[in-house]
Design an enzyme around this catalytic site. Structure first.
Site, PDB file in Angstrom:
ATOM      1  N   PHE A 135      40.836  36.752  50.742  1.00  0.00           N
ATOM      2  CA  PHE A 135      41.366  37.995  50.851  1.00  0.00           C
ATOM      3  C   PHE A 135      40.630  38.851  50.183  1.00  0.00           C
ATOM      4  CE2 PHE A 135      43.880  41.654  49.539  1.00  0.00           C
ATOM      5  CZ  PHE A 135      44.147  42.197  50.998  1.00  0.00           C
ATOM      6  N   ASP A 220      34.120  36.844  44.029  1.00  0.00           N
ATOM      7  CA  ASP A 220      35.545  38.122  44.003  1.00  0.00           C
ATOM      8  C   ASP A 220      36.308  37.639  42.791  1.00  0.00           C
ATOM      9  OD1 ASP A 220      37.710  39.446  44.454  1.00  0.00           O
ATOM     10  OD2 ASP A 220      37.594  39.536  46.490  1.00  0.00           O
ATOM     11  N   LYS A 249      42.136  44.886  39.779  1.00  0.00           N
ATOM     12  CA  LYS A 249      43.353  44.411  39.384  1.00  0.00           C
ATOM     13  C   LYS A 249      43.768  44.465  37.785  1.00  0.00           C
ATOM     14  CE  LYS A 249      44.954  41.627  43.383  1.00  0.00           C
ATOM     15  NZ  LYS A 249      46.223  42.484  43.812  1.00  0.00           N
TER      16      LYS A 249
HETATM   17  C1  LIG Z   1      40.970  38.625  45.773  1.00  0.00           C
HETATM   18  C2  LIG Z   1      40.907  39.786  46.061  1.00  0.00           C
HETATM   19  N1  LIG Z   1      40.193  40.595  46.449  1.00  0.00           N
HETATM   20  C3  LIG Z   1      40.086  41.928  46.704  1.00  0.00           C
HETATM   21  C4  LIG Z   1      41.609  42.819  46.729  1.00  0.00           C
HETATM   22  C5  LIG Z   1      41.820  44.051  47.258  1.00  0.00           C
HETATM   23  O1  LIG Z   1      41.996  44.684  45.946  1.00  0.00           O
HETATM   24  P1  LIG Z   1      42.560  46.136  46.081  1.00  0.00           P
HETATM   25  O2  LIG Z   1      44.165  46.083  46.774  1.00  0.00           O
HETATM   26  O3  LIG Z   1      42.632  46.589  44.874  1.00  0.00           O
HETATM   27  O4  LIG Z   1      41.698  47.042  47.237  1.00  0.00           O
HETATM   28  C6  LIG Z   1      42.838  41.607  46.450  1.00  0.00           C
HETATM   29  C7  LIG Z   1      43.936  42.548  46.494  1.00  0.00           C
HETATM   30  O5  LIG Z   1      44.873  41.600  46.247  1.00  0.00           O
HETATM   31  C8  LIG Z   1      42.263  40.457  45.900  1.00  0.00           C
HETATM   32  O6  LIG Z   1      43.338  39.500  45.408  1.00  0.00           O
END
Ligand SMILES: Cc1ncc(COP(=O)(O)O)c(C=O)c1O
Length: 396
Positions: A135, A220, A249
């Site tokens: 994700f 990520d 986050k």
């Molecule tokens: C691993 C990862 N990358 C990217 C995101 C996207 O972040 P945002 O919701 O702040 O755009 C998330 C959100 O859950 C995530 O867990």
């Protein structure tokens, strides 16, 4: 009392299945509804409230900053932004930082950076290999990067330049690598996709492959960063260093902020190639600085390891007691419990009634992402409630 769910259905786009709870106040690992009922929060704003709700260090930092300077354009130097950039670089393996406002935005910046690197250094290579079950966000490019059909299907045509391959398979990454490939992008632990841990050696094999091919490794760490898995960044536990890393986050402990960090060689943006109006503004960076400084100065990652191990150990005891628990997995305070059947929706509701907030990860799994500052006492309290709800489930 106002009927907030009715107001939501009238005025708000229904994009998330909400639980029947309106939170009006939070402190530490606890939140309260309008009627004053208290809940222990093991969702933590989806791994955002790293220091818990309204931590004094963060509240004080943003209060003071709000009285001093909230926003200027990025045409000017601002102190919190540069202090936070320095703190991040001094405590990671990366050299340069750019701030945005969210995880998706941080990943967008990482994708652009990797494409620019490909254009400059890899003969125009632009393709990014990502993994199934990952994700990476909700913007179009990050949806294309996200290896989940249900998130991609409603939005064709998606941007091209992404290949989603099997997770935990170095062979799949090797097979997908072509002269078009500029980077591999991975979550060290897949969060939203199931709290899926990398197999031993997987990340170091990916690192070695990227080195062999001269392509970039993007980690990520939006969910795993800032101490969540028991080290400041998860990569530290896997013996690899990314060329690019994204954060969001937990970085602001509740204030919206995202960051892309890069090694010197990969920090190829030049003036005008990227930017943001709000990204890195003084208010958000004051929150980020206060959070990161507190996490570092108070040895929070080591505490996360200790409490996380305790949580896993106690959950394993529950697994012995309730055979319909099929798996307990996680790292630090990012933990999932999986069940034989699709009991997560009713379990989440039962826990809510009993004063515990947990996240439904899948129909048959729940996830814990509590504030990093919780102790064993809060774990005991949460698991006592979970034990009782599982007891009810086992009789149904
Ligand atoms: C691993 C990862 N990358 C990217 C995101 C996207 O972040 P945002 O919701 O702040 O755009 C998330 C959100 O859950 C995530 O867990």
């Amino acid at each position: 009392m106002t009927d907030w769910p009715a107001l939501e259905s009238q005025y708000f786009m229904h994009v998330v299945e909400r639980l029947p709870l309106t939170i009006v106040r939070g402190k530490g690992a606890r939140v309260w509804d309008e009627a004053g009922k208290e809940y222990l929060d093991f969702v933590g704003g989806w791994a955002v409230n790293s220091l818990g709700h309204c931590h004094p260090a963060v509240t004080q930092a943003i209060t003071e900053q709000a009285q001093l300077l909230i926003h200027t354009s990025n045409q000017f130097y601002t102190v919190p932004q540069l202090r936070l950039a320095q703190l991040l670089v001094e405590n990671s393996c990366l050299d340069k930082v750019f701030f945005g406002n969210s995880g998706a935005e941080a990943n967008e910046a990482a994708i652009k950076l990797a494409r620019r690197y490909g254009q400059l250094k890899l003969d125009g290579a632009y393709e990014i290999i990502t993994t199934l079950g990952s994700f990476h966000g909700r913007t179009l490019a990050t949806v294309a990067a996200t290896g989940q059909e249900k998130m991609q299907k409603p939005f064709p045509p998606l941007p091209t330049g992404f290949v989603n391959v099997k997770y935990n398979s170095i062979g799949a990454i090797k097979s997908a690598t072509t002269k078009r490939t500029c980077a591999v992008m991975i979550e060290p632990v897949q969060g939203e996709g199931g709290v899926n841990l990398p197999d031993d050696g997987y990340l170091s094999e990916v690192r070695a492959w990227c080195d062999q091919k001269g392509i970039l490794l993007i980690l990520d760490e939006i969910q795993t960063g800032i101490g969540r898995t028991g080290t400041l960044f998860a990569y530290e536990q896997y013996g690899v260093e990314p060329d690019i890393m994204t954060l969001a986050k937990g970085l602001g402990s509740g204030v919206a902020i995202g960051a892309v960090l890069a090694k010197e060689k990969a920090a190829v943006f030049v003036t005008g190639e990227h930017g943001s109006t709000f990204g890195g503004n003084p208010l958000a960076c004051a929150a980020g600085y206060a959070t990161l400084k507190f996490v570092i100065d108070n040895g929070i990652p080591a505490k996360v390891r200790e409490v996380g191990e305790y949580l896993m150990q106690e959950l394993t005891k529950l697994k012995e007691k309730f055979p319909f628990i099929t798996d307990v997995r996680g790292k630090g305070l990012l933990v999932a419990v999986e069940f034989e059947n699709d009991i997560a929706p009713s379990l989440v509701m039962d826990c809510l009634e009993k004063g515990l907030l947990v996240n439904q990860l899948k129909p048959n799994a729940i996830r814990f992402m509590p504030p990093l500052v919780i102790g064993k006492k809060e774990v005991d309290e949460a698991l006592d409630i979970l034990d009782k709800t599982l007891g009810v489930e086992s009789k149904q």
